[in-house]
Design a protein around this motif. Structure first.
Motif, PDB file in Angstrom:
ATOM      1  N   ASP A 116       0.804  -1.213   0.000  1.00 12.81           N
ATOM      2  CA  ASP A 116       0.000   0.000   0.000  1.00 12.81           C
ATOM      3  C   ASP A 116       0.843   1.270   0.000  1.00 12.81           C
ATOM      4  N   VAL A 117       2.144   1.125  -0.075  1.00 11.58           N
ATOM      5  CA  VAL A 117       3.027   2.291  -0.199  1.00 11.58           C
ATOM      6  C   VAL A 117       3.133   2.607  -1.689  1.00 11.58           C
ATOM      7  N   THR A 118       2.285   3.520  -2.125  1.00 13.43           N
ATOM      8  CA  THR A 118       2.185   3.834  -3.554  1.00 13.43           C
ATOM      9  C   THR A 118       2.397   5.323  -3.832  1.00 13.43           C
ATOM     10  N   GLU A 119       2.692   6.111  -2.821  1.00 13.93           N
ATOM     11  CA  GLU A 119       2.852   7.548  -2.989  1.00 13.93           C
ATOM     12  C   GLU A 119       4.141   7.872  -3.760  1.00 13.93           C
ATOM     13  N   THR A 120       4.198   9.090  -4.259  1.00 13.79           N
ATOM     14  CA  THR A 120       5.399   9.603  -4.916  1.00 13.79           C
ATOM     15  C   THR A 120       5.810  10.909  -4.245  1.00 13.79           C
ATOM     16  N   ALA A 121       7.047  10.966  -3.762  1.00 13.09           N
ATOM     17  CA  ALA A 121       7.618  12.177  -3.138  1.00 13.09           C
ATOM     18  C   ALA A 121       6.685  12.779  -2.085  1.00 13.09           C
ATOM     19  N   GLU A 122       6.137  11.915  -1.233  1.00 19.37           N
ATOM     20  CA  GLU A 122       5.158  12.338  -0.229  1.00 19.37           C
ATOM     21  C   GLU A 122       5.790  12.600   1.141  1.00 19.37           C
ATOM     22  N   GLN A 172      10.533   5.719  -3.792  1.00 22.19           N
ATOM     23  CA  GLN A 172       9.620   6.549  -4.579  1.00 22.19           C
ATOM     24  C   GLN A 172       8.738   7.415  -3.686  1.00 22.19           C
ATOM     25  N   ALA A 173       8.337   6.881  -2.529  1.00 21.81           N
ATOM     26  CA  ALA A 173       7.442   7.611  -1.621  1.00 21.81           C
ATOM     27  C   ALA A 173       8.151   8.745  -0.886  1.00 21.81           C
TER      28      ALA A 173
END
Length: 195
Positions: free
Chosen positions: A91-97, A124-125
């Motif tokens: 569930d870690v799908t964020e980008t630069a968050e 990526q997150a």
């Protein structure tokens, strides 16, 4: 997909888990992570357990999103004011968050084949130069412990190589020995790195 036997082992041992004292090396590394992110930083506590570390970071002025696959742990964290969510490493799908990702003895429950993919997702997150804390047990192979939890063990060179391949630059490495939930003493490694 999280391992159900591992989740079941944690689900029935919340109180025991909360009583485990952290080794001095982990206490120091947790503070170093908080300092590296800085007050106001946004962090993901990945495999947050019952939220103890998340609460620590919140007290130091960090904004925290906690993620864990054990519903009882998520409930406990929420009851203590943590923004906790039920979910898995996938569930870690964020980008630069995030300014930081804190993965304290959680990714050791992922199969070896999935480890590189999870590290890439974390990279990526993270925002550029974002901080990663990774705590793992040292050893070889994959097996279940006395509580039927699934573990994957790594050597220090294996972890350092995997992090480099995922795009991380290692800042520091600490090793030690600690007593876990099952009562055994295990070697561990704590790594601070940045994206």
């Amino acid at each position: 997909m999280p391992d159900q036997k591992t989740i079941d082992a944690y689900s029935t041992r919340l109180d025991d888990y909360l009583r485990i004292p952290l080794p001095a090396e982990q206490i120091e590394s947790r503070q170093a992570f908080a300092d590296a992110v800085g007050a106001g930083g946004y962090v993901l506590d990945l495999g947050a357990g019952p939220g103890s570390d998340s609460a620590f970071f919140m007290r130091r002025g960090l904004r925290v999103r906690a993620l864990d696959a054990t519903a009882e742990f998520v409930r406990n964290a929420r009851e203590n004011g943590v923004d906790a969510h039920l979910g898995s490493f996938d569930d870690v799908t964020e980008t630069a968050e995030y300014d930081g990702v804190y993965a304290s003895f959680s990714l050791l429950h992922a199969p070896r084949a999935d480890f590189p993919r999870h590290l890439k997702s974390i990279h990526q997150a993270l925002k550029p130069e974002g901080v990663l804390f990774l705590g793992m047990k040292l050893g070889t192979g994959e097996h279940r412990d006395e509580l039927d939890r699934y573990y994957t063990y790594y050597s220090q060179p294996e972890i350092e190589t995997a992090l480099a391949k995922a795009g991380f630059r290692i800042d520091r490495v600490t090793t030690g020995m600690g007593k876990g939930l099952a009562g055994s003493y295990d070697g561990f490694i704590l790594v601070m790195a940045h994206a």
